[in-house]
Enzyme design. Sequence first.
Site, short mmCIF file in Angstrom:
data_model
loop_
_atom_site.label_atom_id
_atom_site.label_comp_id
_atom_site.label_asym_id
_atom_site.label_seq_id
_atom_site.Cartn_x
_atom_site.Cartn_y
_atom_site.Cartn_z
N GLU A 159 13.69 5.99 -15.73
CA GLU A 159 12.53 6.59 -15.24
C GLU A 159 12.57 6.98 -13.76
O GLU A 159 11.63 6.54 -12.96
CB GLU A 159 11.33 5.63 -15.65
N GLU A 174 12.83 3.50 -24.90
CA GLU A 174 11.65 2.55 -24.71
C GLU A 174 10.31 3.23 -25.58
O GLU A 174 10.12 4.46 -25.49
CB GLU A 174 11.09 2.50 -23.41
#
Length: 462
Positions: free
Chosen positions: A165, A364
């Site tokens: 991220e 995720e």
Amino acid sequence: MKKFPENFWWGAATSGPQSEGRFHKKHANVFDYHYEIDPSAFYDQVGPDTASNFYNDYKNDLQLMKEVGMNSLRTSIQWSRLIDDLEKNTVDQNAVDFYNHVIDAMLEIGLTPVMNLHHFDLPVELYQKYGGWESKKVVELYVGFAEKCFELFGDRVKYWTTHNEPMVVVEGQYLFQFHYPNLVDGKKAVQVAYNLNLASAKAIAKFKAMDLKDAQIGTVLNLTPTYAASESPEDQEAARIAELWNNKMFLEPAIFGHFPSELEELLTRDGVLWETSDEEKAIFKQNTIDFLGVNYYHPNRVKAPDVAPDSVGAWMPDRYYDAYDMPGRRVNLDRGWEIYPQALYDIAINIKENYGNIPWYVSENGMGVSNEERFMNADGMIEDDYRIEFVKEHLTWLHKGIEAGSNCFGYHMWTPIDCWSWLNAYKNRYGFISNNIHTQIKTIKKSGRWFKQVAEQNGWEA
């Protein structure tokens, strides 16, 4: 029976800074330092010093993960733990031993290791000395760290990712003040986004030059699909620009080897475009990813901005769009995030149709819930039926995407064991396995027992 592809990854993800604790670390990362100077910024003033004690308890933790049916685990190698001299890229032998033991223990029980190299955890000294990811010097030091990881562990680790991220680093540190150093500087944010992309491409170049047998390298992006509030031209334009900034900024260099021309034009017009060179452009072009990790939690709904984008003031990317809360949406009230499982199907089709159907996996997905002790039964097990329902819904839509031809090879939950989560610390719990942070006693939740059945059957009865 909803069956998934053969050799599908059933697993979960965590990170070094969120699980290991600070035990025997020579260097502080930006979160270690932030906690040192301002513990009150963290929920209940709980910092990363102990986390879930993975540093000391990794053998038991991995065994619990195996008990919930996992066949793979993504975690990270901490730059601030592995490297002894940050300038010379010499290693701390104790850290080398620790990561060797973890990797060997995973392989011994049949867990495929997926190793990430950067999970928001820049060594704070490199921020204080060079400005962190604002500096291309730090890019070079990161590449040296990555090369060291490949040398030390590449004989056994076959799946690597460069970042987790990276957009969160851009937004948290340089735009919206939720990660140290809490700056608001749009031009710096743009350069940091570029430098993070460059660091990934340069690390991939080192990886490919080493010709590690049967090994692959990718990156992990939080692809939050953009949905316009309406079909109006204004809302559609807001969504187009939000998609350029939030997703394509990292997705297109990783897969295609260049930035979206529309994004470059917009940033040039606004006078905030990054510094680049022809040499760097060639590095991007030649060093794209082998596979993609996609973190998905909630959709990104936007509408036309209430204030005109050309208003006077400091540049921020969200001058082109405003967040939109869809009436009647389902929400996880503890986290404040909309629950919209169908987006996983949309992601799957987007990757198939617009990104060459690159191999990808859900790196995720999960739901953070507070005060889970409320759901503990007489035997001490947390009956988290809400998590089972959440995962089942998301897997249902993912399965539809796979049936439609999207090249998805796995699903990883965030997270295997309740872990420390940045400023939120332990406010919300995400794991298949609960963790009493005072005693470090860990107990499998109902969702973990359910997940084991799904993994063993490679699907479930619809």
